[in-house]
Design a protein around this motif. Structure first.
Motif, short mmCIF file in Angstrom:
data_model
loop_
_atom_site.label_atom_id
_atom_site.label_comp_id
_atom_site.label_asym_id
_atom_site.label_seq_id
_atom_site.Cartn_x
_atom_site.Cartn_y
_atom_site.Cartn_z
N ILE A 81 0.89 -1.22 -0.06
CA ILE A 81 -0.12 0.08 0.06
C ILE A 81 0.88 1.13 -0.14
N MET A 82 2.23 1.26 0.89
CA MET A 82 2.61 2.50 1.01
C MET A 82 3.73 2.57 -0.35
N GLU A 83 4.05 1.60 -1.20
CA GLU A 83 4.63 1.44 -2.42
C GLU A 83 3.87 2.25 -3.44
N VAL A 84 2.48 1.88 -3.38
CA VAL A 84 1.63 2.63 -4.49
C VAL A 84 1.54 4.06 -4.06
N LEU A 85 1.28 4.18 -2.86
CA LEU A 85 1.16 5.60 -2.44
C LEU A 85 2.44 6.52 -2.77
N ALA A 86 3.37 6.06 -2.42
CA ALA A 86 4.70 6.57 -2.97
C ALA A 86 4.93 7.09 -4.44
N ASP A 87 4.25 6.06 -5.29
CA ASP A 87 4.33 6.25 -6.50
C ASP A 87 3.33 7.29 -7.17
#
Length: 696
Positions: free
Chosen positions: A558-564
């Motif tokens: 989830i945090m990876e997607v938000l970072a992108d």
């Protein structure tokens, strides 16, 4: 060499053996007592049994002293019968030895010679005095007390039963507590009734002792003169001493047992054992001992009276009074200090800064009626607390949500069998249970119905029946799904948590999840927070996922997607859609059965109309669809869902990625239980079967 471990193991084996075969031991003991009356005993064995008789009497009287209430020694009536029978058997065995050989062992001889100084007249008088004390003073009083106690206990039973019923109806006690109190009342009635009759054993034993003594003296006198060629004085002296010795060793245990009887039947309104009650109630007023000190001092100085004993006792009473005075002064100071602390606590409680603590609202609460308290009480076999721990573990594994501690309270204002589930102080669900019944649900495989109390399963609203335990096996054979009451509550609570997971997750809970992720993905967390998103925005994304029962356990993804994507948009709803695309494998696993997705889809014209009706504002986006189109869409959707259900498939709607979010918003309030997914959230390897189309 014996070790402490070996000794403990041996004692444990002996104790276990006695406990296991206690019934056999008692039965054999009673038979042996009767045999003692018939078969002559060796003098050495008789000495041992006489000492055993005295020991048993001491154990009984000590037990009576240290018991706090009569029912602590409820076996006493039967014990009184056994000890009386044992004592009479010893009398008969001793009488046989006295009359046959003029010798009945060392114990009886010692009592006849040493205790009374070899004087038969003194021994006879002592024996008569002991019998009188036992028969007239102790036994007669105990008999009267037992009789009155039995009568009053029996007369008071209806009133006590009504008091228990009143407390039960008011919720002051539980069903289990009421059952225990009723059993105690019944046991008290039985006990005092038995004591009323058992006290006659002691009375009869005293009478038998006098008769046996006269027989021994008369019979011994005749046998000594006629069969053993003794002169009258020698025969009378010999057999009288032996008879007196035998009577004393018999009457001393009898006196102890009678004393124990009196102690037990007079134990009324006690708060502890006999010793603590006497000390507490007699030594509680220093004035009594100061007055006694003055009286004893006056007696000490009166001419003609022994001054030393009275003066010594006066000093002792004065010391006791002084000690009690110091103790009472100390208690008064402690009470004043406690009162001062209490007043300070009240003053503290009225301060504004302390009233603020009352505003604290528990995240989740479970209120139960008083009849459901056994579910929580582990001493009554309740395992609801363990179930709640398992529910929190299950939610952590399935949803990735750490459910806060659920506070359980009893509430006498609701129905006894009811429970209420609250979220942040507000009721969100309630139900009723029947603890002594099971819930039977028709899962579609029932071939024969069974009788029961009709109800509704609280978690999913399915029709069900409350059935007694005796019908459980038959219900399962007939095809019903049968669960116990605590499982019904646990299932309902689990479903409520899943339905309201997005509300349970707050900013603090989100921060805890982020802190936990930071332990292993520090750079990822630092990239997103606080440069790209705040905790509140992340919390909204997670809440949107939980609202559609998507697990947030994989916080790293989830945090990876938000970072992108947080550099492109800050809209939590749009970010949630990107997260869902990244979690396609997880979403597919929830809706796909056997690598086949059976679903319904939207007509392209309907999708175009929904996309065209999207209105974006600074507060978010919404769909502006006219009422007629909205009505037609909902009607068509319900019809297609019904067709899907008739074919045995769950309601799943497949849309394009651009439409999924807005279609979900449109039907959220009108149609429940529908899963809406987009093509981007389904694995490419999944076979899609479209079984219906929603049209306008």
């Amino acid at each position: 060499m014996a070790t402490p471990e070996g000794n403990l193991q041996g004692e444990s084996i002996i104790g276990s053996f006695i406990q296991k075969y206690s019934d056999v031991i008692i039965a054999v003991t009673l038979v042996m007592i009767v045999i003692m009356m018939i078969i002559p005993l060796p003098t050495a064995l008789l000495d041992v049994l006489i000492c055993l008789n005295i020991t048993i009497a001491l154990v009984v009287v000590m037990s009576a002293i240290y018991n706090e209430e009569a029912l602590d020694l409820s076996v006493f009536p039967s014990l009184l019968l056994v000890t009386t029978l044992f004592r009479l058997a010893l009398n008969i065995s001793a009488t046989r030895l006295i009359l046959i050989g003029g010798y009945a062992g060392e114990v009886i001889t010692a009592f006849g010679n040493f205790v009374v100084g070899g004087n038969p007249v003194v021994g006879f008088i002592m024996f008569i005095i002991l019998v009188i004390i036992n028969f007239i003073v102790i036994t007669k009083g105990s008999e009267r007390v037992a009789e009155v106690s039995a009568r009053f206990t029996l007369d008071a039973m209806p009133g006590k039963q009504m008091a228990i019923d009143a407390d039960l109806n008011q919720g002051a006690i539980t069903d289990a507590e009421a059952k225990v109190r009723r059993e105690k009342i019944q046991r008290e009635s039985d006990f005092f009734g038995a004591m009323d009759g058992a006290s006659k054993f002691v009375k009869g034993d005293a009478i038998a002792a006098i008769v046996i003594m006269l027989i021994n003296i008369g019979g011994g006198f005749v046998i000594g003169m006629l069969q053993r060629d003794m002169d009258a004085v020698t025969a009378l002296n010999t057999y009288t001493l032996l008879t007196v010795g035998e009577g004393l060793v018999s009457q001393i245990p009898a006196l102890l047992i009678s004393t124990a009887t009196g102690i037990i039947v007079t134990r009324a309104a006690s708060e502890g054992n006999l010793g603590s009650d006497i000390v507490k109630q007699l030594f509680n007023n220093e004035r009594i001992f100061f007055i006694n000190t003055g009286v004893l001092t006056m007696l000490a100085i009166v001419p003609g009276l022994p001054g030393i004993p009275f003066f010594t006792l006066a000093v002792i009473c004065g010391f006791i009074g002084y000690s009690l005075h110091r103790k009472s002064t100390s208690n008064v100071e402690d009470e004043e200090l406690a009162a001062e602390k209490e007043s300070q606590a009240k003053a503290e409680a009225t301060r504004p800064e302390n009233i603020v603590s009352l505003l604290q609202v528990d995240p989740m609460e479970l209120e139960i009626g008083y009849s459901l308290i056994p579910l929580v009480d582990t001493t009554q076999g309740g395992d609801l607390l363990d179930r709640i721990v398992m529910i929190r573990r299950q939610c952590a594994l399935e949803l990735g949500l750490v459910v806060p501690t659920i506070r359980i309270r009893d509430n006498i204002q609701i129905k006894p069998n009811s429970y209420i589930i609250k979220l942040k102080g507000m009721e969100i669900a309630r139900g009723e249970l029947m603890l002594d019944h099971f819930l039977a649900m028709n899962s579609g495989t029932v071939f024969e119905e069974i009788p029961g109390i009709e109800t509704t399963e609280p978690a999913f609203g399915l029709p069900a029946l409350w059935i007694p335990e005796s019908s459980r096996e038959q219900a399962e054979l007939n095809g019903y799904t049968v669960v116990d009451a605590v499982s019904v509550l646990a299932t309902h609570l689990t479903e409520i948590i899943k339905q309201h997971a997005s509300e349970i997750l707050g900013r603090q809970e989100t921060q805890n999840l982020i802190d936990n992720l930071e332990k292993t993905h520090k750079s990822l967390v630092q990239e997103v927070i606080p440069e790209l998103l705040g905790v509140g925005e992340i919390q909204k994304v997670l809440a949107y996922l939980l609202d559609e029962r998507i697990s947030i356990r994989d916080m790293a993804t989830i945090m990876e997607v938000l970072a992108d994507y947080a550099r492109v948009t800050k809209d939590p709803e749009i970010l949630t859609e990107y997260v869902r695309h990244a979690m396609a494998r997880q979403i597919s696993a929830q809706v796909v059965q056997g690598n086949i997705l059976a679903c319904i889809t939207l007509d392209p014209s309907l999708e175009n109309k929904i996309v065209g009706g999207v209105q974006r504002t600074e507060h978010g986006s919404y769909v502006n669809l006219d009422p007629d189109s909205m009505r037609k869409m909902i009607t068509s959707l319900n019809a297609e869902i019904e067709k899907l259900a008739n074919m045995g498939y769950p309601p799943v709607v497949l849309t394009s990625p651009a439409v999924r979010l807005y279609f979900r918003k449109l039907i959220a309030r009108s149609v429940s239980g529908v899963t809406v997914v987009s093509h981007a959230e389904i694995n490419q390897s999944v076979e899609i079967q479209i079984l219906g189309v929603v049209r306008l």
